[in-house]
Design an enzyme around this catalytic site. Structure first.
Site, PDB file in Angstrom:
ATOM      1  N   LYS A  82      -2.759   6.039  -4.215  1.00 16.98           N
ATOM      2  CA  LYS A  82      -4.063   6.811  -3.969  1.00 16.98           C
ATOM      3  C   LYS A  82      -4.086   8.146  -4.510  1.00 16.98           C
ATOM      4  O   LYS A  82      -2.910   8.902  -4.477  1.00 16.98           O
ATOM      5  CB  LYS A  82      -4.231   6.857  -2.659  1.00 16.98           C
ATOM      6  CG  LYS A  82      -4.074   5.552  -1.814  1.00 16.98           C
ATOM      7  CD  LYS A  82      -4.582   5.547  -0.145  1.00 16.98           C
ATOM      8  CE  LYS A  82      -4.103   4.471   0.655  1.00 16.98           C
ATOM      9  NZ  LYS A  82      -2.643   4.210   0.631  1.00 16.98           N
ATOM     10  N   ASP A 122       0.869  -1.267  -0.067  1.00 16.73           N
ATOM     11  CA  ASP A 122      -0.078  -0.112   0.060  1.00 16.73           C
ATOM     12  C   ASP A 122       0.875   1.281  -0.132  1.00 16.73           C
ATOM     13  O   ASP A 122       1.745   1.450   0.762  1.00 16.73           O
ATOM     14  CB  ASP A 122      -0.979   0.234   1.203  1.00 16.73           C
ATOM     15  CG  ASP A 122      -1.835   1.278   1.057  1.00 16.73           C
ATOM     16  OD1 ASP A 122      -2.997   1.128   0.400  1.00 16.73           O
ATOM     17  OD2 ASP A 122      -1.710   2.031   1.930  1.00 16.73           O
ATOM     18  N   TYR A 152       2.478   9.924  -0.216  1.00 18.39           N
ATOM     19  CA  TYR A 152       3.384   9.449   0.689  1.00 18.39           C
ATOM     20  C   TYR A 152       4.806   9.854  -0.158  1.00 18.39           C
ATOM     21  O   TYR A 152       5.927   9.696   0.569  1.00 18.39           O
ATOM     22  CB  TYR A 152       3.360   7.967   0.682  1.00 18.39           C
ATOM     23  CG  TYR A 152       2.253   7.512   1.224  1.00 18.39           C
ATOM     24  CD1 TYR A 152       1.221   8.322   2.097  1.00 18.39           C
ATOM     25  CD2 TYR A 152       1.899   6.152   1.657  1.00 18.39           C
ATOM     26  CE1 TYR A 152       0.165   7.903   2.708  1.00 18.39           C
ATOM     27  CE2 TYR A 152       0.814   5.614   2.215  1.00 18.39           C
ATOM     28  CZ  TYR A 152       0.020   6.454   2.747  1.00 18.39           C
ATOM     29  OH  TYR A 152      -1.194   5.985   3.539  1.00 18.39           O
ATOM     30  N   HIS A 156      -8.257   9.130  -2.140  1.00 16.34           N
ATOM     31  CA  HIS A 156      -7.623   8.908  -0.963  1.00 16.34           C
ATOM     32  C   HIS A 156      -8.800   9.527   0.315  1.00 16.34           C
ATOM     33  O   HIS A 156      -8.868   8.813   1.189  1.00 16.34           O
ATOM     34  CB  HIS A 156      -6.276   9.791  -0.803  1.00 16.34           C
ATOM     35  CG  HIS A 156      -5.467   9.328   0.419  1.00 16.34           C
ATOM     36  ND1 HIS A 156      -4.167   9.573   0.169  1.00 16.34           N
ATOM     37  CD2 HIS A 156      -5.774   8.620   1.476  1.00 16.34           C
ATOM     38  CE1 HIS A 156      -3.534   9.063   1.325  1.00 16.34           C
ATOM     39  NE2 HIS A 156      -4.469   8.421   2.188  1.00 16.34           N
TER      40      HIS A 156
END
Length: 285
Positions: free
Chosen positions: A82, A52, A57, A115
């Site tokens: 996401k 994931d 990120y 997200h």
């Protein structure tokens, strides 16, 4: 949803469209650079097949490099990213998916999620359509969502005719999300759990969890993750050390009783969220 087994150790959850999701995944938040590559590569070697990530990120390249270096066949891995809230306009969403694929160095991503719905901005439906169109182009294999409430799920399903494969939400013993789990299951959506250990510093010392863990000779972390598995939820824990990674996968050699499950679920509280992030009002940039 049914269970089947892709390996002797990790069963899968099957969504309504037949997509098989491993019963436990690996979170990569804050894993970056060469150390991050090493951590993700170790996780894959340990047996994780659901990895994931997220555009926000800023580690899709890290994840992709670990995947490319792995001896595990690409088709056995489900790599997730996401779409951030700031990129929900249709053209922005398409460009972001393309950028995610380019960053990863892979020829496609397996799961791509919105997200957060950001309902006040009101662009999540066109963002979802963008993901569906990117799926048709082969950039991604499956479309999903994160932090979607039932009304958000119904809006995207009605608009596109495509049901999300997964809905990744905050879920842990202090916030067990019974209504959301039921809503996902009714629609054939696999529920994934981010922050599956909640505020770990508090939860791992909870006397109820400690007692149940001790009864099975396992750590509180493993007891909590096993609770997720028995709920039919896919937890996404993060761990960088080889031992923690292995421990977090070792969830299928013991089983909690119905009473133990009920006691853990009974720890739920109205203020159980780890932060003030109610999807009905929270806006992610």
């Amino acid at each position: 949803m049914s269970e089947q087994s892709t390996t002797p150790d990790i069963p899968t959850r099957t969504a309504a469209d037949g997509t098989a999701i491993p019963a436990v995944g690996f979170g990569t938040y804050k894993l970056k650079g060469s150390d991050g590559v090493d951590a993700v590569a170790r996780a894959i070697d340990a047996g994780y097949r659901l990895i994931d990530s997220a555009f926000s990120y800023e580690n899709e390249g890290t994840v992709g490099r670990a995947v490319r270096a792995s001896s595990v066949p690409r088709e056995e891995l489900l790599i997730t990213s996401k779409l951030p809230g700031r990129r929900q306009a249709y053209d922005d969403a398409v460009a972001t998916v393309e950028e995610s694929v380019y960053r990863s160095g892979l020829d496609h991503l397996d799961l791509y999620l919105i997200h957060w719905p950001n309902p006040r901005i009101g662009k999540y439906v066109e963002a979802y359509q963008a993901l569906v169109d990117c799926r048709e182009r082969g950039l991604i294999r499956h479309v999903g969502v994160s932090n979607f409430l039932p009304e958000h799920l119904d809006a995207v399903i009605e608009a596109t005719g495509v049901t999300p494969v997964v809905n990744q939400v905050e879920l842990h013993p202090y916030f067990p999300q019974a209504d959301q789990r039921a809503a996902d299951a009714e629609r054939g959506i696999v529920t994934e759990a981010w922050s599956p250990l909640g505020r770990a510093s508090d939860m791992l010392e909870d006397p109820v969890i400690a007692e149940i863990a001790a009864a099975h000779g396992v750590s509180p972390v493993r007891a909590i993750l096993r609770w997720h598995v028995q709920l039919g939820v896919v937890p996404i824990p993060k761990a960088s050390s080889p031992q923690r990674q292995a421990d977090n996968l070792d969830l299928f050699s013991f089983e909690l009783t119905d009473d133990e499950m009920a006691r853990i679920t009974g720890l739920g509280r109205p203020d159980g969220r780890t932060a003030d992030q109610d999807p009905a009002v929270y806006e992610e940039l």
